[in-house]
Design a protein around this motif. Structure first.
Motif, PDB file in Angstrom:
ATOM      1  N   ALA A  11      45.919  20.557 -30.410  1.00 50.17           N
ATOM      2  CA  ALA A  11      45.958  21.846 -31.092  1.00 50.17           C
ATOM      3  C   ALA A  11      47.713  21.674 -30.346  1.00 50.17           C
ATOM      4  CB  ALA A  11      44.990  22.369 -30.277  1.00 50.17           C
ATOM      5  N   ARG A  12      47.915  21.040 -29.472  1.00 44.85           N
ATOM      6  CA  ARG A  12      49.363  20.908 -29.301  1.00 44.85           C
ATOM      7  C   ARG A  12      50.743  20.014 -29.870  1.00 44.85           C
ATOM      8  NH1 ARG A  12      52.716  22.411 -23.973  1.00 44.85           N
ATOM      9  NH2 ARG A  12      51.194  23.252 -22.953  1.00 44.85           N
ATOM     10  N   LEU A  13      49.548  19.225 -29.940  1.00 45.36           N
ATOM     11  CA  LEU A  13      50.322  18.598 -30.592  1.00 45.36           C
ATOM     12  C   LEU A  13      50.819  19.117 -32.237  1.00 45.36           C
ATOM     13  CD1 LEU A  13      48.862  14.354 -29.462  1.00 45.36           C
ATOM     14  CD2 LEU A  13      51.202  14.925 -29.725  1.00 45.36           C
ATOM     15  N   ALA A  14      49.267  19.465 -32.937  1.00 46.97           N
ATOM     16  CA  ALA A  14      49.798  19.717 -34.476  1.00 46.97           C
ATOM     17  C   ALA A  14      50.705  21.076 -33.985  1.00 46.97           C
ATOM     18  CB  ALA A  14      48.250  21.030 -34.585  1.00 46.97           C
ATOM     19  N   GLU A  15      50.622  22.424 -32.607  1.00 47.01           N
ATOM     20  CA  GLU A  15      51.697  23.111 -32.690  1.00 47.01           C
ATOM     21  C   GLU A  15      53.234  22.229 -32.096  1.00 47.01           C
ATOM     22  OE1 GLU A  15      52.883  26.521 -29.537  1.00 47.01           O
ATOM     23  OE2 GLU A  15      51.938  24.958 -29.155  1.00 47.01           O
ATOM     24  N   ALA A  16      53.327  21.000 -32.045  1.00 50.86           N
ATOM     25  CA  ALA A  16      54.424  20.663 -31.766  1.00 50.86           C
ATOM     26  C   ALA A  16      54.978  19.743 -32.944  1.00 50.86           C
ATOM     27  CB  ALA A  16      54.301  19.562 -30.994  1.00 50.86           C
ATOM     28  N   ALA A  17      54.385  19.630 -33.680  1.00 53.39           N
ATOM     29  CA  ALA A  17      54.512  18.836 -35.303  1.00 53.39           C
ATOM     30  C   ALA A  17      54.987  19.905 -36.222  1.00 53.39           C
ATOM     31  CB  ALA A  17      53.287  18.316 -36.320  1.00 53.39           C
ATOM     32  N   PHE A  18      54.048  21.431 -36.042  1.00 48.08           N
ATOM     33  CA  PHE A  18      54.801  22.432 -37.101  1.00 48.08           C
ATOM     34  C   PHE A  18      56.263  23.233 -36.800  1.00 48.08           C
ATOM     35  CE2 PHE A  18      54.433  27.301 -37.937  1.00 48.08           C
ATOM     36  CZ  PHE A  18      54.164  26.836 -39.110  1.00 48.08           C
ATOM     37  N   VAL A  19      55.959  23.352 -35.662  1.00 50.49           N
ATOM     38  CA  VAL A  19      57.973  23.289 -35.209  1.00 50.49           C
ATOM     39  C   VAL A  19      58.917  22.736 -35.157  1.00 50.49           C
ATOM     40  CG1 VAL A  19      58.843  23.912 -32.510  1.00 50.49           C
ATOM     41  CG2 VAL A  19      57.049  24.735 -32.666  1.00 50.49           C
ATOM     42  N   LEU A  20      58.435  21.211 -34.711  1.00 53.80           N
ATOM     43  CA  LEU A  20      59.679  20.332 -35.312  1.00 53.80           C
ATOM     44  C   LEU A  20      60.042  20.228 -37.121  1.00 53.80           C
ATOM     45  CD1 LEU A  20      58.516  17.310 -33.928  1.00 53.80           C
ATOM     46  CD2 LEU A  20      60.616  17.966 -33.849  1.00 53.80           C
ATOM     47  N   LYS A  21      58.675  21.183 -38.338  1.00 55.41           N
ATOM     48  CA  LYS A  21      59.452  20.824 -38.951  1.00 55.41           C
ATOM     49  C   LYS A  21      60.103  22.299 -39.425  1.00 55.41           C
ATOM     50  CE  LYS A  21      55.132  18.855 -41.082  1.00 55.41           C
ATOM     51  NZ  LYS A  21      53.457  19.219 -41.647  1.00 55.41           N
ATOM     52  N   ARG A  22      59.434  23.159 -38.700  1.00 53.68           N
ATOM     53  CA  ARG A  22      60.395  25.044 -38.688  1.00 53.68           C
ATOM     54  C   ARG A  22      62.021  24.421 -38.412  1.00 53.68           C
ATOM     55  NH1 ARG A  22      56.342  28.684 -36.142  1.00 53.68           N
ATOM     56  NH2 ARG A  22      58.407  29.028 -35.453  1.00 53.68           N
ATOM     57  N   LEU A  23      62.214  23.481 -37.085  1.00 48.17           N
ATOM     58  CA  LEU A  23      63.763  23.763 -37.037  1.00 48.17           C
ATOM     59  C   LEU A  23      64.498  23.434 -37.837  1.00 48.17           C
ATOM     60  CD1 LEU A  23      63.067  21.365 -33.465  1.00 48.17           C
ATOM     61  CD2 LEU A  23      63.577  24.126 -33.466  1.00 48.17           C
ATOM     62  N   ARG A  64      57.209  24.110 -24.892  1.00 46.32           N
ATOM     63  CA  ARG A  64      56.193  23.130 -25.389  1.00 46.32           C
ATOM     64  C   ARG A  64      56.186  22.070 -26.322  1.00 46.32           C
ATOM     65  NH1 ARG A  64      54.190  28.951 -25.885  1.00 46.32           N
ATOM     66  NH2 ARG A  64      54.249  28.472 -28.413  1.00 46.32           N
ATOM     67  N   MET A  65      57.414  22.070 -27.978  1.00 45.00           N
ATOM     68  CA  MET A  65      57.030  20.930 -28.833  1.00 45.00           C
ATOM     69  C   MET A  65      57.903  19.923 -27.496  1.00 45.00           C
ATOM     70  SD  MET A  65      60.010  19.579 -30.403  1.00 45.00           S
ATOM     71  CE  MET A  65      61.005  20.679 -30.378  1.00 45.00           C
ATOM     72  N   GLU A  66      59.009  19.975 -27.111  1.00 48.48           N
ATOM     73  CA  GLU A  66      59.821  19.249 -25.989  1.00 48.48           C
ATOM     74  C   GLU A  66      58.743  18.626 -25.159  1.00 48.48           C
ATOM     75  OE1 GLU A  66      63.448  21.711 -24.669  1.00 48.48           O
ATOM     76  OE2 GLU A  66      63.922  21.491 -26.181  1.00 48.48           O
ATOM     77  N   GLU A  67      57.620  19.291 -24.646  1.00 55.93           N
ATOM     78  CA  GLU A  67      57.286  18.649 -23.205  1.00 55.93           C
ATOM     79  C   GLU A  67      56.209  17.694 -24.167  1.00 55.93           C
ATOM     80  OE1 GLU A  67      53.342  20.250 -20.508  1.00 55.93           O
ATOM     81  OE2 GLU A  67      54.389  21.664 -21.643  1.00 55.93           O
ATOM     82  N   THR A  68      55.805  18.447 -25.808  1.00 59.76           N
ATOM     83  CA  THR A  68      54.488  17.509 -25.927  1.00 59.76           C
ATOM     84  C   THR A  68      55.168  15.570 -26.749  1.00 59.76           C
ATOM     85  OG1 THR A  68      53.699  19.354 -26.522  1.00 59.76           O
ATOM     86  CG2 THR A  68      53.266  17.927 -27.715  1.00 59.76           C
ATOM     87  N   LEU A  69      57.024  16.172 -26.875  1.00 57.47           N
ATOM     88  CA  LEU A  69      57.049  15.036 -26.835  1.00 57.47           C
ATOM     89  C   LEU A  69      57.557  13.788 -26.301  1.00 57.47           C
ATOM     90  CD1 LEU A  69      60.225  16.385 -29.334  1.00 57.47           C
ATOM     91  CD2 LEU A  69      58.057  15.288 -30.038  1.00 57.47           C
ATOM     92  N   THR A  70      57.245  13.544 -25.099  1.00 57.27           N
ATOM     93  CA  THR A  70      56.742  12.741 -23.871  1.00 57.27           C
ATOM     94  C   THR A  70      55.296  11.713 -23.706  1.00 57.27           C
ATOM     95  OG1 THR A  70      56.837  14.173 -22.033  1.00 57.27           O
ATOM     96  CG2 THR A  70      58.779  13.989 -23.326  1.00 57.27           C
TER      97      THR A  70
END
Length: 142
Positions: A11-23, A64-70
């Protein structure tokens, strides 16, 4: 967060991918237009598609997205690629074509990657020589 599970990691990875699309798209510094903004009349706008609205993510979501990228740094490159492609919502058929695996093998690599990430986030030690099935059972991803 008490305990990370593979489902929470997914779920956190999916949220990070969604945030990356919205930037917003990055812009080159120093380039600008001296042309005035074009004002379209109603007749010009009749056949045009509406400009999609971009809702910028919140600062907490970006953190949260920046944390998830690592998180995928502890994975093999192939497992990390499968995990990120799945987080971006790619279909299994596309993932299998990209990585050159059958669906069952790609799914096992994906689940293994999620389990390794959850074990790492929970700071649980495990032997890297264990089979994929044992790591999945150890993390409770079955």
């Amino acid at each position: 967060m008490a305990e990370w599970t593979p489902a929470l990691v997914e779920a956190r990875l999916a949220e990070a991918a969604f945030v990356l699309k919205r930037l917003p798209e990055p812009r080159r510094q120093g380039y600008f237009s001296t042309w005035p903004a074009v004002l379209h009349s109603f007749g010009d706008k009749v056949g045009q598609e509406p400009v999609p609205m971009r809702v910028l993510p919140s600062p907490q979501a970006i953190s949260r997205m920046e944390e998830t990228l690592t998180w995928t740094a502890c994975l093999e490159p192939m497992d990390g690629k499968i995990v990120w492609m799945r987080a971006h919502g790619e279909r299994w058929k596309t993932i299998c074509w990209t990585v050159g695996m059958q669906r069952s093998a790609a799914h096992q690599h994906w689940l293994f990657g999620l389990c390794v990430i959850s074990l790492t986030l929970n700071r649980r030690r495990f032997n890297r020589n264990l089979s994929k099935q044992r790591v999945i059972a150890l993390a409770g991803g079955a």
